[in-house]
Design a protein around this motif. Sequence first.
Motif, short mmCIF file in Angstrom:
data_model
loop_
_atom_site.label_atom_id
_atom_site.label_comp_id
_atom_site.label_asym_id
_atom_site.label_seq_id
_atom_site.Cartn_x
_atom_site.Cartn_y
_atom_site.Cartn_z
N ASP A 37 37.50 97.18 50.11
CA ASP A 37 36.73 98.00 49.17
C ASP A 37 35.65 97.13 48.51
OD1 ASP A 37 36.09 100.29 47.86
OD2 ASP A 37 37.98 100.47 46.74
N LYS A 70 36.76 101.07 39.60
CA LYS A 70 36.29 101.90 40.70
C LYS A 70 36.84 101.49 42.06
CE LYS A 70 31.81 102.84 38.47
NZ LYS A 70 30.33 102.76 38.64
N TYR A 71 37.38 100.28 42.15
CA TYR A 71 37.76 99.75 43.47
C TYR A 71 39.18 99.20 43.44
CZ TYR A 71 32.71 100.07 43.80
OH TYR A 71 31.41 100.55 43.76
N LYS A 72 39.79 99.15 44.62
CA LYS A 72 41.14 98.65 44.77
C LYS A 72 41.13 97.32 45.52
CE LYS A 72 43.74 101.86 42.89
NZ LYS A 72 44.65 101.55 41.76
N SER A 73 42.07 96.47 45.19
CA SER A 73 42.18 95.18 45.88
C SER A 73 42.67 95.40 47.32
CB SER A 73 43.18 94.27 45.15
OG SER A 73 42.77 94.05 43.83
N LYS A 88 42.27 92.36 41.71
CA LYS A 88 42.35 92.72 40.29
C LYS A 88 43.54 93.65 40.01
CE LYS A 88 40.62 97.08 40.65
NZ LYS A 88 41.14 98.31 39.99
N ASP A 89 44.30 93.99 41.05
CA ASP A 89 45.51 94.80 40.90
C ASP A 89 46.46 94.45 42.04
OD1 ASP A 89 44.55 96.17 43.19
OD2 ASP A 89 43.44 97.56 41.94
N ASN A 90 47.59 95.14 42.12
CA ASN A 90 48.60 94.91 43.16
C ASN A 90 49.22 93.51 43.06
OD1 ASN A 90 50.19 94.69 45.47
ND2 ASN A 90 48.84 96.01 46.66
N TYR A 93 49.87 91.29 46.19
CA TYR A 93 48.77 90.49 46.72
C TYR A 93 48.64 89.16 45.96
CZ TYR A 93 46.97 94.53 49.39
OH TYR A 93 46.80 95.56 50.28
N ASP A 432 45.76 96.35 33.66
CA ASP A 432 45.86 97.42 34.65
C ASP A 432 46.78 98.53 34.14
OD1 ASP A 432 46.18 99.04 36.84
OD2 ASP A 432 46.65 97.44 38.25
N SER A 434 48.15 100.96 35.59
CA SER A 434 49.27 101.29 36.47
C SER A 434 50.46 100.36 36.24
CB SER A 434 48.82 101.21 37.94
OG SER A 434 48.53 99.87 38.32
#
Length: 524
Positions: A37, A70-73, A88-90, A93, A432, A434
């Motif tokens: 992404d 706006k974007y996912k890792s 920046k998330d997950n 990872y 985050d 989530s």
Amino acid sequence: MPVQLMLVYITVCLALTIWLCLRWKRRKLYAAAATMDGPPCLPFLGHAYLIFGKRTGEYIIQVFDRYAPKYKSPIAIWMGPKLIVAFKDNPDYFQTVMNSPHLLNKMDQYNFFRAENGLLTAPENVWKTERKLLNRSFSPLMLSSFVDKFNEKDFTLVENLRKFVGKGEVNVQIYIAKCTIDALFGKFCLDKRWRKNLSITCLSTGNAFGKDLNTQGHDGADEYLRCLDTFLSLVFKRVLHVERYLEGIYRLTTDYQIETNCVNIIRNMSLDLMKEVKENSKDSRSVTEQEAAYEGKPALNFADSLSKLAKHNPSLTEDHIKDHIDTMIMAGHDTTATTISNMLLMLAMHPEVQELVYQEVMCVCPDSSSPVTTEEANSLVYTEMVCKETMRLFPVAPVIGRKCVADVKLDDKHTIPAGCCVALGIYQIHRDPSIWGLEADKFNPDHFLPERVAERHPYAYLPFSGGPRNCIGIRYAWLSMKIMIAHLVRNYRFKTSLKMEDLVLKFAIVLRITNGCLLTIEDR
């Protein structure tokens, strides 16, 4: 065909050929990036256009806040021809990256710190060898020997702040910084029971390498602290200006002249301390004898560890020792001072939290004239929760950068290709929704209740990095911060006119609150 037109044709063909060759050579990078992404990418510039014209610490925060949701890792970011894979998330990872043996080297930009052999920036082969020995400097038993120095300097801080009681708001950052740097040097010192047998002559106060800074007793440290802040800001500025990466070009700028002056002031202190390390390395006693002289406890503080390294590793040059000292001085006090200042500000903004911290401190160590012991500090459970929540919202290292030396598979869809860099957004994952809920930007120490911690991924919270190359001073930081907060809250009540929405953040290598730590101080 006219000669001029022929030259233009040849030039275009040559440029196209070079571009195609580079594209082919780097095809794995482009293929990997295509699965990721990210914002729209421009030819040649990549994503550099996002920071054109406003390359400041405050603006970078705004860019992150605008684009990160706006974007996912993983996110593919091209800075010209350089690929950076950002996360920046997950937390899965983050765990994969931080524990990969192929991602232990830091990004080349870390060399801008001019301490290439310190633990923060050293290449993997150097870091592995030296980290193992230096770990002894932060063992639980060694930390216990630092507690008296923490208390001594904290008592001084309490007295220095007394003149501001009832005098309105004051920015206490400089006083916190002076206290932490005094305590840091105190921890380096050799124990008085056996240092008399060495070639070092320590002052009666027992400070670092025989050098009592006493920065809280005079204004001499102000210049050092200002230079350190300026230096870190210039390093960050250089990171954002790709045209300054070449040393020859950077040397032509005014910033280089300012940076050089700051580095000279910072390193004068390190050079003085290095002389003491060299004297210490002349000691012929074995580690066993030193431990016996220290009543069976490990006697290898940071100075000792460097001495042992120098004695048994001929490859360890003076530059290595100097870089280690530079790194410990800069990283050891600045990160702690920044976090304590932020924590005091959070307590002042949230009086109900401050009252709970006060009640806990008064239950565990109520006598304001007595030092705080290691056992008492370890019992300050809620105080530690407040400290952790502060570091969640304001992590001192908001971004961590690594180099990828071999392909690293993330999952069935994504692979980090060899030859790229990796950026880990600690600031982003700490906020985050989530992971932390819909009110992730609000201050709430209950995030660190035991049951919530047990439910959360261990790599969702990374104030000291993670994996094998995490911060060496984690336990030192927690202990020193809790002891200082205990001293402060049992003597004073803190208030502030600032609100959370008033705070302005900026990146300057270390994450800063530009408002400062504005507090009104009242006696308890």
